[in-house]
Design an enzyme around this catalytic site. Sequence first.
Site, mmCIF file in Angstrom:
data_model
loop_
_atom_site.group_PDB
_atom_site.id
_atom_site.type_symbol
_atom_site.label_atom_id
_atom_site.label_comp_id
_atom_site.label_asym_id
_atom_site.label_seq_id
_atom_site.Cartn_x
_atom_site.Cartn_y
_atom_site.Cartn_z
ATOM 1 N N ASP A 48 13.288 -42.896 4.485
ATOM 2 C CA ASP A 48 13.756 -44.246 4.788
ATOM 3 C C ASP A 48 15.026 -44.212 5.632
ATOM 4 O O ASP A 48 16.075 -43.785 5.158
ATOM 5 C CB ASP A 48 14.021 -44.967 3.457
ATOM 6 C CG ASP A 48 14.130 -46.467 3.604
ATOM 7 O OD1 ASP A 48 14.159 -46.953 4.744
ATOM 8 O OD2 ASP A 48 14.197 -47.160 2.586
ATOM 9 N N ASP A 49 14.928 -44.618 6.887
ATOM 10 C CA ASP A 49 16.082 -44.721 7.799
ATOM 11 C C ASP A 49 16.559 -43.378 8.351
ATOM 12 O O ASP A 49 17.706 -43.271 8.784
ATOM 13 C CB ASP A 49 17.271 -45.420 7.120
ATOM 14 C CG ASP A 49 17.113 -46.923 7.031
ATOM 15 O OD1 ASP A 49 16.028 -47.425 7.342
ATOM 16 O OD2 ASP A 49 18.082 -47.598 6.627
ATOM 17 N N CYS A 86 11.476 -51.236 7.922
ATOM 18 C CA CYS A 86 10.854 -50.746 6.697
ATOM 19 C C CYS A 86 9.491 -51.353 6.398
ATOM 20 O O CYS A 86 8.456 -50.691 6.482
ATOM 21 C CB CYS A 86 11.804 -51.004 5.538
ATOM 22 S SG CYS A 86 11.078 -50.722 3.930
ATOM 23 N N ARG A 90 5.586 -49.736 6.756
ATOM 24 C CA ARG A 90 4.811 -49.385 5.557
ATOM 25 C C ARG A 90 3.473 -50.118 5.529
ATOM 26 O O ARG A 90 2.451 -49.557 5.120
ATOM 27 C CB ARG A 90 5.647 -49.689 4.316
ATOM 28 C CG ARG A 90 6.817 -48.738 4.172
ATOM 29 C CD ARG A 90 7.933 -49.276 3.271
ATOM 30 N NE ARG A 90 9.155 -48.569 3.590
ATOM 31 C CZ ARG A 90 9.596 -47.480 2.951
ATOM 32 N NH1 ARG A 90 8.911 -47.016 1.917
ATOM 33 N NH2 ARG A 90 10.697 -46.870 3.326
ATOM 34 N N LYS A 145 9.696 -46.007 -2.935
ATOM 35 C CA LYS A 145 9.939 -47.357 -2.443
ATOM 36 C C LYS A 145 8.644 -48.019 -1.992
ATOM 37 O O LYS A 145 7.936 -47.511 -1.134
ATOM 38 C CB LYS A 145 10.939 -47.298 -1.289
ATOM 39 C CG LYS A 145 11.274 -48.650 -0.669
ATOM 40 C CD LYS A 145 12.313 -48.487 0.431
ATOM 41 C CE LYS A 145 12.596 -49.797 1.142
ATOM 42 N NZ LYS A 145 13.622 -49.645 2.201
ATOM 43 N N HIS A 147 8.252 -52.004 -1.326
ATOM 44 C CA HIS A 147 8.747 -52.965 -0.346
ATOM 45 C C HIS A 147 7.638 -53.679 0.420
ATOM 46 O O HIS A 147 7.784 -54.002 1.598
ATOM 47 C CB HIS A 147 9.717 -52.302 0.630
ATOM 48 C CG HIS A 147 10.877 -53.196 1.002
ATOM 49 N ND1 HIS A 147 11.626 -53.025 2.136
ATOM 50 C CD2 HIS A 147 11.389 -54.280 0.383
ATOM 51 C CE1 HIS A 147 12.564 -53.953 2.210
ATOM 52 N NE2 HIS A 147 12.434 -54.737 1.149
ATOM 53 N N HIS A 240 18.376 -44.162 3.019
ATOM 54 C CA HIS A 240 18.769 -45.565 3.167
ATOM 55 C C HIS A 240 20.083 -45.812 2.431
ATOM 56 O O HIS A 240 20.355 -45.205 1.391
ATOM 57 C CB HIS A 240 17.672 -46.445 2.569
ATOM 58 C CG HIS A 240 17.790 -47.906 2.907
ATOM 59 N ND1 HIS A 240 18.724 -48.729 2.319
ATOM 60 C CD2 HIS A 240 17.074 -48.688 3.758
ATOM 61 C CE1 HIS A 240 18.585 -49.960 2.796
ATOM 62 N NE2 HIS A 240 17.590 -49.958 3.673
ATOM 63 N N ASP A 346 10.368 -44.209 8.404
ATOM 64 C CA ASP A 346 9.882 -45.580 8.595
ATOM 65 C C ASP A 346 10.509 -46.298 9.777
ATOM 66 O O ASP A 346 9.993 -47.330 10.218
ATOM 67 C CB ASP A 346 10.051 -46.402 7.318
ATOM 68 C CG ASP A 346 11.508 -46.624 6.936
ATOM 69 O OD1 ASP A 346 12.403 -45.973 7.517
ATOM 70 O OD2 ASP A 346 11.764 -47.441 6.027
ATOM 71 N N ASN A 347 11.611 -45.832 10.287
ATOM 72 C CA ASN A 347 12.220 -46.388 11.505
ATOM 73 C C ASN A 347 13.251 -45.409 12.022
ATOM 74 O O ASN A 347 13.487 -44.360 11.414
ATOM 75 C CB ASN A 347 12.852 -47.772 11.257
ATOM 76 C CG ASN A 347 13.691 -47.882 10.015
ATOM 77 O OD1 ASN A 347 13.347 -48.610 9.083
ATOM 78 N ND2 ASN A 347 14.806 -47.169 9.971
ATOM 79 N N LYS A 389 17.309 -48.628 14.561
ATOM 80 C CA LYS A 389 16.501 -49.485 13.699
ATOM 81 C C LYS A 389 16.683 -50.948 14.109
ATOM 82 O O LYS A 389 17.773 -51.347 14.517
ATOM 83 C CB LYS A 389 16.953 -49.274 12.259
ATOM 84 C CG LYS A 389 16.399 -50.209 11.219
ATOM 85 C CD LYS A 389 17.035 -49.896 9.865
ATOM 86 C CE LYS A 389 16.599 -50.869 8.790
ATOM 87 N NZ LYS A 389 17.232 -50.563 7.479
#
Length: 564
Positions: A48-49, A86, A90, A145, A147, A240, A346-347, A389
């Site tokens: 994540d991130d 995010c 996903r 996660k 989300h 993240h 994810d980004n 992002k």
Amino acid sequence: MIARRRFMKSFALALAGSMLASVASAASPPRPRTTAESPPNIVMILVDDMGFSDLGSYGGEIPTPNIDALAKTGLRFTQFYNNARCSPTRAALLTGLNPHQAGMGYLSGKIEPQSRGTFGRLHERSVTIAQLLRRSGYMTAMTGKWHLGNRPGTTPATRGFDRSLSAVAGGIYFSDQTFGRRRARRHLLRDGKRIGLNDPSLGDDWYGTDLWTDWGMRYIDEAREKKKPFFLYLAHTAPHFPLMAPQPDIERFTGKYRAGWAELRKERFERQQQMGLIGPNTGLGKVSEAADDWDSLSEEEKERFDRIMAVYAATISRIDRSVGRLTAHLKGTGQFDNTLILFLSDNGGNAESGPQGRTGAEPWGGPNSNVWAGMNWAVLQNTPFHSFKHFTHEGGIATPLIAHWPAGIAADLQGRLERTPAHVIDIMPTLLDLTDTPYPENFGRSAILPLEGMSLAPLLRGRTALRDKPLFWAHEGNRAVRDGRWKAVKRLGYPWQLFDMDTDRTERTDLARAHPSRLRAMAAAWDQWAERTYVDEWTDDVRRADWGAPMTTSSRSASGVREH
């Protein structure tokens, strides 16, 4: 903020779309056969991130030997894309649809009553990988996660996962973690049922990266006991914000970032060039004018920034250790060779909080702190690209992708750099292809939209995967089209730009004036795609700072870029 888009279809628009030069089309190559004697197990690891260059195998200085080992004996994609944020990523990853088609045009929880594509959850017109693989006899499991909506009917337990331990959103690292000024408590969902962070079943003093991995291995063992192949979606909350890691891990990196982001960026870029990772280009991507000059900082400021990046590096290092434990477990149980492992983000790197970042209570990186790396360090994380992002320039949408599968990837391809442009919408069709799982027209009582992506399975056998239509992006008013070597990109409030990805992957030279007809055709194709895939019109026309925040009077000067 978002209103329903109503386009007028016209002959001129259709003609413009027909002008768009797509990747050369040809008959699809035969379905590649694996050397495996049984269907492959699948582990899909999403972080994540994380920035494009944080892994050692993508040029970073953070030690990631376990992930790099997968790259060394697998395929390392150089032009793989996410959806800049995010939830949209996903949704596309799990369904093979574009985000608005899957119902996740924005973040989880964002619901627009008049929307066609922003429902704050996965829509019934989509079906997940887990739902289909379960039909094919797989045990399906998810940790980390989610989300993608947490109301009834939208949890992992109701979207195809037999077993799950999931976080409502992100940013969960410690069992005794505090959240925000009100010290609010958060919870997890185990098989769809709410449990506290201090639930006895989780053990004492856990760290999130380890927790998701431990439970993932537990689910793998359950599948083995049932003599079923498994699909594990392991979705880390790291790195993240708020960035947190065990203090001994942070201490390992303290002092290692005193050279500053500009110098370390040059070093990462040199390693990327030596690897041949990026290919021909015109140099490093440009840097925001709002970024700080390291040499102008005081010693106190340098010490602060060094500590912030040490926390970030510790989270990445801990992810790598967890990958090592997971692969060791697979080897120990004889499942490693026939397990396809995918690793991606994810980004792009996260610049939120601006150049200065945040810290919060000491010790920084502890369960009461609030560390955000900020834009200065995100410049390093996204080497060699610019932007972050939220945005659709390469820094926002380019992700590492490592694919490792000893029984399925030809031996002479192992360690190869795979330069075929690909996207998260391609993962679903790839996995269905490799497992001989059919994609339905209907699921339950709902009609299901056709897949948007293509199978990447031929690439595992050294064959060509040919895309018959461009790739598109839409997020917060930011747009992009990737069609073969050409990429058109539009930031909210700015005109369209055009780049030649074969010679200028870092997007330094805008060719919009040199190829106006091509750009018009690509922009028109984006309009057609947006109408077809339920993209809601973004009506908030407020420009955003380079770190994603709405522009204020004090931040309006932070929209430019400078070479660095």
